[in-house]
Design a protein around this motif. Structure first.
Motif, PDB file in Angstrom:
ATOM      1  N   THR A 215       0.282  -0.982   0.146  1.00 17.32           N
ATOM      2  CA  THR A 215       0.487   0.305  -0.251  1.00 17.32           C
ATOM      3  C   THR A 215       0.507   1.254  -0.176  1.00 17.32           C
ATOM      4  O   THR A 215      -0.181   2.186  -0.342  1.00 17.32           O
ATOM      5  N   GLY A 216       2.214   1.207   0.647  1.00 22.85           N
ATOM      6  CA  GLY A 216       2.725   2.342   0.549  1.00 22.85           C
ATOM      7  C   GLY A 216       3.376   2.900  -0.996  1.00 22.85           C
ATOM      8  O   GLY A 216       3.784   1.905  -1.598  1.00 22.85           O
ATOM      9  N   MET A 217       3.603   4.247  -0.431  1.00 23.63           N
ATOM     10  CA  MET A 217       4.226   5.051  -2.376  1.00 23.63           C
ATOM     11  C   MET A 217       5.707   6.276  -1.571  1.00 23.63           C
ATOM     12  O   MET A 217       5.319   6.081  -0.284  1.00 23.63           O
ATOM     13  N   MET A 218       6.108   4.950  -2.185  1.00 27.04           N
ATOM     14  CA  MET A 218       7.481   6.301  -2.451  1.00 27.04           C
ATOM     15  C   MET A 218       8.628   6.879  -3.027  1.00 27.04           C
ATOM     16  O   MET A 218       8.044   6.214  -4.028  1.00 27.04           O
ATOM     17  N   HIS A 219       8.834   7.744  -2.983  1.00 27.58           N
ATOM     18  CA  HIS A 219       9.447   8.788  -4.663  1.00 27.58           C
ATOM     19  C   HIS A 219      11.041   9.587  -3.499  1.00 27.58           C
ATOM     20  O   HIS A 219      10.861   9.755  -2.631  1.00 27.58           O
ATOM     21  N   HIS A 220      11.460   9.506  -3.835  1.00 27.23           N
ATOM     22  CA  HIS A 220      13.106  10.518  -3.646  1.00 27.23           C
ATOM     23  C   HIS A 220      13.768  10.364  -4.829  1.00 27.23           C
ATOM     24  O   HIS A 220      13.547  10.429  -5.786  1.00 27.23           O
ATOM     25  N   VAL A 221      14.947  12.300  -4.471  1.00 25.49           N
ATOM     26  CA  VAL A 221      15.298  12.883  -5.182  1.00 25.49           C
ATOM     27  C   VAL A 221      17.070  13.146  -4.645  1.00 25.49           C
ATOM     28  O   VAL A 221      16.819  13.581  -3.381  1.00 25.49           O
ATOM     29  N   PHE A 222      18.795  13.228  -5.396  1.00 27.53           N
ATOM     30  CA  PHE A 222      19.111  13.932  -5.186  1.00 27.53           C
ATOM     31  C   PHE A 222      18.718  14.782  -4.341  1.00 27.53           C
ATOM     32  O   PHE A 222      18.027  16.603  -5.098  1.00 27.53           O
ATOM     33  N   ASP A 223      19.259  15.662  -3.269  1.00 26.95           N
ATOM     34  CA  ASP A 223      19.497  16.477  -2.324  1.00 26.95           C
ATOM     35  C   ASP A 223      20.574  17.064  -2.419  1.00 26.95           C
ATOM     36  O   ASP A 223      21.006  18.355  -2.920  1.00 26.95           O
ATOM     37  N   ARG A 224      21.833  16.431  -2.003  1.00 27.97           N
ATOM     38  CA  ARG A 224      22.971  17.438  -0.994  1.00 27.97           C
ATOM     39  C   ARG A 224      23.825  16.317  -1.218  1.00 27.97           C
ATOM     40  O   ARG A 224      23.451  15.155  -0.329  1.00 27.97           O
ATOM     41  N   TRP A 225      25.477  16.593  -0.615  1.00 32.68           N
ATOM     42  CA  TRP A 225      26.203  15.881  -0.471  1.00 32.68           C
ATOM     43  C   TRP A 225      26.247  16.176   1.330  1.00 32.68           C
ATOM     44  O   TRP A 225      26.295  17.140   1.809  1.00 32.68           O
ATOM     45  N   GLU A 226      26.275  15.617   1.789  1.00 34.81           N
ATOM     46  CA  GLU A 226      26.363  15.080   3.653  1.00 34.81           C
ATOM     47  C   GLU A 226      27.918  14.046   3.697  1.00 34.81           C
ATOM     48  O   GLU A 226      28.581  13.192   3.373  1.00 34.81           O
ATOM     49  N   LYS A 227      28.562  14.408   4.911  1.00 31.86           N
ATOM     50  CA  LYS A 227      29.696  14.015   5.559  1.00 31.86           C
ATOM     51  C   LYS A 227      29.292  12.420   5.450  1.00 31.86           C
ATOM     52  O   LYS A 227      28.173  12.218   5.926  1.00 31.86           O
ATOM     53  N   TRP A 228      29.808  11.703   5.333  1.00 32.65           N
ATOM     54  CA  TRP A 228      29.868   9.500   5.972  1.00 32.65           C
ATOM     55  C   TRP A 228      29.058   9.334   6.710  1.00 32.65           C
ATOM     56  O   TRP A 228      29.460   9.479   7.254  1.00 32.65           O
ATOM     57  N   ALA A 229      28.479   9.107   6.542  1.00 30.82           N
ATOM     58  CA  ALA A 229      26.918   8.692   8.004  1.00 30.82           C
ATOM     59  C   ALA A 229      26.841   7.508   8.845  1.00 30.82           C
ATOM     60  O   ALA A 229      26.941   7.372   9.462  1.00 30.82           O
ATOM     61  N   GLY A 230      28.384   7.022   7.921  1.00 27.43           N
ATOM     62  CA  GLY A 230      29.187   5.422   8.652  1.00 27.43           C
ATOM     63  C   GLY A 230      28.301   3.819   8.570  1.00 27.43           C
ATOM     64  O   GLY A 230      27.862   3.856   7.341  1.00 27.43           O
ATOM     65  N   GLU A 231      29.126   3.137   8.931  1.00 28.78           N
ATOM     66  CA  GLU A 231      28.800   1.828   7.972  1.00 28.78           C
ATOM     67  C   GLU A 231      27.709   1.308   8.639  1.00 28.78           C
ATOM     68  O   GLU A 231      26.387   1.638   9.469  1.00 28.78           O
ATOM     69  N   MET A 232      26.640   1.015   7.112  1.00 30.83           N
ATOM     70  CA  MET A 232      25.254   0.656   7.891  1.00 30.83           C
ATOM     71  C   MET A 232      24.890  -0.810   6.855  1.00 30.83           C
ATOM     72  O   MET A 232      26.004  -0.801   6.165  1.00 30.83           O
ATOM     73  N   ARG A 233      23.674  -2.034   7.381  1.00 31.48           N
ATOM     74  CA  ARG A 233      23.826  -3.383   7.022  1.00 31.48           C
ATOM     75  C   ARG A 233      22.272  -3.498   6.593  1.00 31.48           C
ATOM     76  O   ARG A 233      21.907  -2.459   7.567  1.00 31.48           O
ATOM     77  N   THR A 234      22.335  -2.710   5.124  1.00 31.61           N
ATOM     78  CA  THR A 234      20.821  -2.937   4.650  1.00 31.61           C
ATOM     79  C   THR A 234      19.707  -4.302   4.703  1.00 31.61           C
ATOM     80  O   THR A 234      19.067  -4.561   4.030  1.00 31.61           O
ATOM     81  N   ARG A 235      20.510  -5.163   4.122  1.00 33.80           N
ATOM     82  CA  ARG A 235      20.175  -6.534   3.903  1.00 33.80           C
ATOM     83  C   ARG A 235      20.788  -7.385   5.113  1.00 33.80           C
ATOM     84  O   ARG A 235      21.330  -8.088   5.743  1.00 33.80           O
ATOM     85  N   ALA A 236      19.533  -7.835   6.179  1.00 32.01           N
ATOM     86  CA  ALA A 236      19.740  -8.857   7.512  1.00 32.01           C
ATOM     87  C   ALA A 236      19.674 -10.080   6.821  1.00 32.01           C
ATOM     88  O   ALA A 236      20.006 -11.042   7.752  1.00 32.01           O
TER      89      ALA A 236
END
Length: 657
Positions: free
Chosen positions: A513-534
């Motif tokens: 049911t959800g709808m999502m849209h995204h667009v490039f906004d800006r450059w920021e400092k590296w946010a650190g490591e992340m695990r996207t697939r568990a």
């Protein structure tokens, strides 16, 4: 002193994806008489690519033309996805004004921000078109306020904020300068097809359309048919009034900027240009100002202008016209066609830098060469070189990644890169596609990454699960709005790498049911490591044909990607493990028969249907040490290193870095 050419208007239609741009162009063409009565014309006629029709989106910018009250309207239909932003930026260089479409219910979304930002940077006047006003959940007043807020947020000046507003239902082909809910609904219910009826009562598209007047036929035809009231006439009148006519210097030599490319099987490459100054004629000698700064002489072998959906021959074209020129075999986007006696190049088109990359290589799996006709590195390299000619937003670099011969292809997003792979797959290529990766930058000696602006619309009951998913991906909530209809809109800033693979998980968790849209906004400092697939992967440990007996035992460990009777090989991913680690499994193990019989030994068990991943889903799913094998008929996932021993060595090497 610049002189306006009042018989032409050049306008682009920009909007978020699925807000009705191509449908509005359809209605304009029907009501202008571009199609004859009873002609069989597909909906969204400008979406001519197979992929555009399948996905329901516009991928390539295209132009069409219609005549209204003696004025030729050149209309450029642009993509709504920011991934195809290079098409939008090129389209804006061809026009003098913009129709900004916004859905009357959804309001401005991330791609609306993207296309509007480009429009304001180009200093183009805007007409706001609030489309789909017949929707039962339309909230017109709130949407207009949101658009004003968006203009202010993008630092628009006072003259840019003073834009006119039109209320429209493109599907029914009606527009109005005043919004009255009861009148609008009545017009929609009583409205004809998008063609509506013409003022002379002759019906949709009857009589001489704009193409009839192109060759200088009888007077009156050139003006195009009048459009009836209760149609798009208010929008077209406002367009003539508010969009400025193209201007030119009367004594200036020829200047035409190449903004797009096309090809014809008869005359070869076509350069799509807008004539800035001067006149251009068929057979004329011109100066070809190349991208590297050199100037060569060339000849215009054929000259075309657009009338409705057709390109028609023209003897000459003047300033403000959008033309197609044949005869220059190696012309590329951003170059200038000029006067050979006084060549004056125009500034080269600049587009935003890419933010995502994938690695493309030849197919190195044990099943390579079975389905495709183009399997060599030379063919792949030539195809990528050809893509670069017409797609200025892509970058290609040779690398030593997946496979023995591979290239890093950089683009705006997963959709753009996925569309490129899908097109190549349909052309007969066999490819190995690596995991999408974000492109990093070093700013002031520090590591930076791209950050996306994400808008999500979900039912209220899923707010908690979506918030938790985005928190794991380093997302920051910027804004949250509950419209009181049971739906909530949330705006986030999320690192681009956190959104790789997010869409599939998001659709699953919100029950579609959800709808999502995204667009490039800006450059920021590296946010650190992340695990996207568990989850981990179930990997085949040998080659063979899968059997139901083996899959019955494996389906308890997770979700299967293959069904019985499919051929697999060592290192191929056959399923998703419910736990985080990878497991080598045997999906070809058969049931051994014995002489013993028992009434309770064979119990009827049903195999759970396997999950068939699309190309886009497979590209999102793979990890760094995995890749996607793409052939004309099949999409498989595999490990980069097929053998178990080689995989363990590669894992130790990665951990040691």
């Amino acid at each position: 002193m610049p002189t306006p050419r009042n018989d032409i208007r050049n306008v682009a239609i920009v909007a978020h994806v699925d807000h009705g741009k191509t449908t509005l162009v359809d209605a304009m063409l029907w009501q202008s008489g571009a199609f004859r009565a009873g002609q069989d014309v597909a909906d969204r006629v400008l979406d001519s690519m197979d992929l555009e029709r399948e996905k329901g989106i516009t991928i390539l910018a295209k132009n069409t033309a219609l005549h209204y009250r003696g004025v030729k309207l050149n209309i450029v239909d642009t993509p709504g996805h920011a991934d195809f932003g290079g098409e939008v930026e090129r389209g804006l260089t061809m026009v003098d004004g913009v129709l900004l479409l916004v859905d009357a219910s959804e309001g401005p979304l991330p791609q609306t921000r993207f296309v509007l930002r480009k429009t304001l940077e180009a200093r183009l006047p805007v007409i706001l078109v609030v489309n789909k006003v017949d929707r039962p959940d339309a909230r017109v007043a709130e949407v207009i306020d949101e658009v004003y807020e968006l203009f202010l947020d993008l630092d628009a000046d006072e003259s840019q904020i003073e834009f006119p507003i039109v209320y429209c239902n493109a599907k029914a082909g009606v527009a109005s300068l005043e919004y009255d809910e009861s009148v609008t609904r009545a017009a929609v219910v009583g409205g004809d097809r998008a063609g509506g009826s013409r003022a002379d009562g002759s019906g949709s598209g009857a009589g001489g359309g704009p193409a009839a007047g192109a060759g200088g036929s009888e007077a009156g035809t050139d003006a195009g048919p009048a459009v009836a009231e209760g149609s798009l006439a208010p929008l077209l009148d406002l367009l003539l009034e508010h969009i400025p006519a193209p201007t030119y210097e009367p004594d200036h030599p020829l200047q035409a900027l190449v903004t797009n490319l096309d090809a014809s099987p008869y005359v070869g490459r076509l350069a799509i240009c807008r004539v800035r100054n001067g006149r251009i004629r068929r057979g004329q000698q011109i100066a070809w100002c190349r991208a590297d700064g050199s100037i060569e002489r060339a000849q215009v072998s054929e000259l075309y202008v657009t009338e409705a959906l057709e390109r028609v021959d023209a003897a000459e074209a003047g300033p403000g016209e959008i033309i197609a020129v044949a005869g220059i075999a190696e012309v590329t986007i951003g170059e200038t066609l000029a006067d050979p006696e006084d060549p004056r190049p125009l500034p080269v088109i600049t587009v935003d830098e890419p933010s995502l990359s994938i690695t493309l290589g030849i197919n190195t799996s044990p099943m390579a060469g079975r389905e495709g006709s183009k399997v060599t590195a030379r063919q792949l390299r030539d195809r990528l070189d050809a893509e670069l000619i017409g797609n200025v937003s892509l970058r290609v670099q040779h690398t030593g990644g997946v496979g023995s011969e591979s290239w890093e292809v950089q683009g705006r997003g997963e959709l753009q890169l996925g569309v490129l792979v899908e097109i190549m797959r349909r052309e007969g290529f066999e490819l190995t596609v690596g995991q999408p990766r974000v492109l990093e930058r070093t700013i002031d000696g520090k590591r930076h990454e791209p950050v996306e602006r994400l808008s999500i619309d979900v039912p209220e009951e899923f707010v908690g699960v979506v918030t938790q998913m985005l928190a794991l991906r380093k997302g920051r909530m910027e804004h949250m709005t509950n419209h009181g209809t049971g739906w909530v809109r949330m705006d986030y800033l999320v690192p681009a790498r956190g959104l790789i693979g997010f869409r599939t998980e998001f659709i699953t968790e919100t029950r579609g049911t959800g709808m999502m849209h995204h667009v490039f906004d800006r450059w920021e400092k590296w946010a650190g490591e992340m695990r996207t697939r568990a989850s981990g992967a179930l990997i085949a440990d040998r080659r063979g044909e899968t059997v139901q007996f083996a899959l019955m035992n494996l389906q308890e460990r997770g979700t299967m990607f293959v069904g019985p009777g499919e051929e697999v090989y060592e290192g191929m991913i056959v399923g998703e493990n419910a736990r985080s680690e990878d497991i080598d499994v045997n999906p070809v193990k058969e049931k051994h028969l014995t002489n013993m019989r028992s009434s309770t030994s064979d119990v009827l068990e049903r195999l759970i249907p396997h999950r068939k991943l699309t190309l886009d889903q497979a590209m999102e799913w793979v990890r760094e040490d995995e890749c996607v094998e793409v052939t004309p008929q099949t999409v498989r996932m595999r490990k980069v290193e097929l053998g178990k021993t080689e995989r363990m060595k590669a894992a130790r090497t990665r951990r040691g870095k």
